[in-house]
Design an enzyme around this catalytic site. Structure first.
Site, PDB file in Angstrom:
ATOM      1  CB  VAL A 244      74.598 -38.938  18.073  1.00 35.44           C
ATOM      2  CG1 VAL A 244      74.088 -38.138  17.419  1.00 35.44           C
ATOM      3  CG2 VAL A 244      75.954 -39.608  17.115  1.00 35.44           C
TER       4      VAL A 244
ATOM      5  CG  ASN B 182      71.549 -38.595   8.263  1.00 36.34           C
ATOM      6  OD1 ASN B 182      71.990 -39.162   7.194  1.00 36.34           O
ATOM      7  ND2 ASN B 182      72.275 -37.578   8.569  1.00 36.34           N
TER       8      ASN B 182
ATOM      9  CE1 TYR C 226      80.278 -43.795   6.730  1.00 35.54           C
ATOM     10  CE2 TYR C 226      80.542 -45.219   4.778  1.00 35.54           C
ATOM     11  CZ  TYR C 226      79.891 -44.251   5.340  1.00 35.54           C
ATOM     12  OH  TYR C 226      78.500 -43.719   5.016  1.00 35.54           O
ATOM     13  CB  ALA C 227      83.245 -50.792   5.246  1.00 36.19           C
ATOM     14  CB  ALA C 228      83.596 -52.153  10.362  1.00 38.01           C
ATOM     15  CB  SER C 229      80.615 -47.991  11.684  1.00 43.45           C
ATOM     16  OG  SER C 229      80.487 -47.167  10.543  1.00 43.45           O
ATOM     17  CE  LYS C 230      76.735 -45.345   7.771  1.00 43.02           C
ATOM     18  NZ  LYS C 230      75.866 -44.445   8.376  1.00 43.02           N
TER      19      LYS C 230
END
Length: 247
Positions: free
Chosen positions: A66, A92, A157-161
């Site tokens: 992606v 997703n 991961y938390a920052a990206s979300k």
């Protein structure tokens, strides 16, 4: 069951495994034609095709990252050529690594941000070029409860979300004038996907803190996705829907 998405044309990125597979099958059961993307796992993709076909129509399947703009453009163009347009995009596809910041390399950070944030931007931009022309459509970004809840999660991961929240709100404001909706769904820890990479004691801790005392089932997420991208949800945009059992 009611078929909320009869005749709708949907793309699900990362749609061949875990929650993405559940979403793809759920959309097909509700009458949608589904295009799936995946990066590496050919065996899972073949199995996903069988399951989506059994639930509805023959899916389209595209292999690539992606974060690769050429792959994104060719995928969207192929779907439009095959089906005449796109009604819904479910962003997703995502990756993570369970690493403390002391071991987190710059390349790790860049890879997660590239897939989890840049990938959403690239696919959204590509489908919007078609949706704006016909003045209708829906984009659903899949976030995660880790972006706002006080739990132990890898920082990249938390920052990206968390970034998806701002992206969702800004994009909803920009394209609302074209009758295009953009929302975010943040599922809790599920029985498939990321939870499988966690130690058992982490899963137990989550269930102890969760008022419902369990993980979310894939089909529960899939049903929420089907509703959020359907015409039954015609007025919600720029919103974040949390499906975490009350954590």
């Amino acid at each position: 069951m009611s078929r909320l998405l009869e005749g709708k044309r949907c793309i699900v990125t990362g749609g061949t495994r875990g929650l993405g597979l559940a979403m793809s099958v759920g959309l097909a059961r509700h009458g949608a034609r589904v295009a799936l993307t995946y990066k590496n796992d050919d065996a899972s993709a073949e199995e996903a095709v069988k399951l989506v076909r059994a639930a509805g129509d023959e899916p389209l399947v595209f292999k690539g990252s992606v974060a690769d703009s050429a792959h994104v453009r060719s995928t969207v163009d192929a779907v439009v050529k095959a089906w005449g347009g796109i009604d819904a995009l479910v962003n997703n596809a995502a990756i993570t690594q369970v690493l403390p910041i002391s071991l987190l390399e710059e390349a790790d950070w860049d890879q997660v941000m590239s897939v989890n944030v840049k990938g959403v931007y690239l696919f959204s931009r590509a489908v919007l070029r078609h949706m704006i022309r016909v003045r209708k459509g829906c984009i659903l970004n899949i976030g995660n409860f880790a972006s706002e809840r006080i739990i132990e999660a890898p920082i990249h991961y938390a920052a990206s979300k968390s970034a998806l929240r701002g992206l969702t709100e800004a994009l909803a404001r920009e394209v609302g004038r074209y009758s295009i909706r953009v929302n975010l769904l943040a599922p809790g820890l599920a029985e498939v996907g990321m939870a499988q990479g966690l130690p058992q004691h982490r899963q137990r801790e989550y269930m102890q803190q969760c008022p419902t005392g369990r993980l979310v089932r894939p089909e529960e997420v899939a049903e929420m996705v089907a509703f959020l991208v359907s015409d039954s949800n015609s007025f919600m945009t720029g919103a974040k829907v949390v499906l975490d059992g009350g954590l």
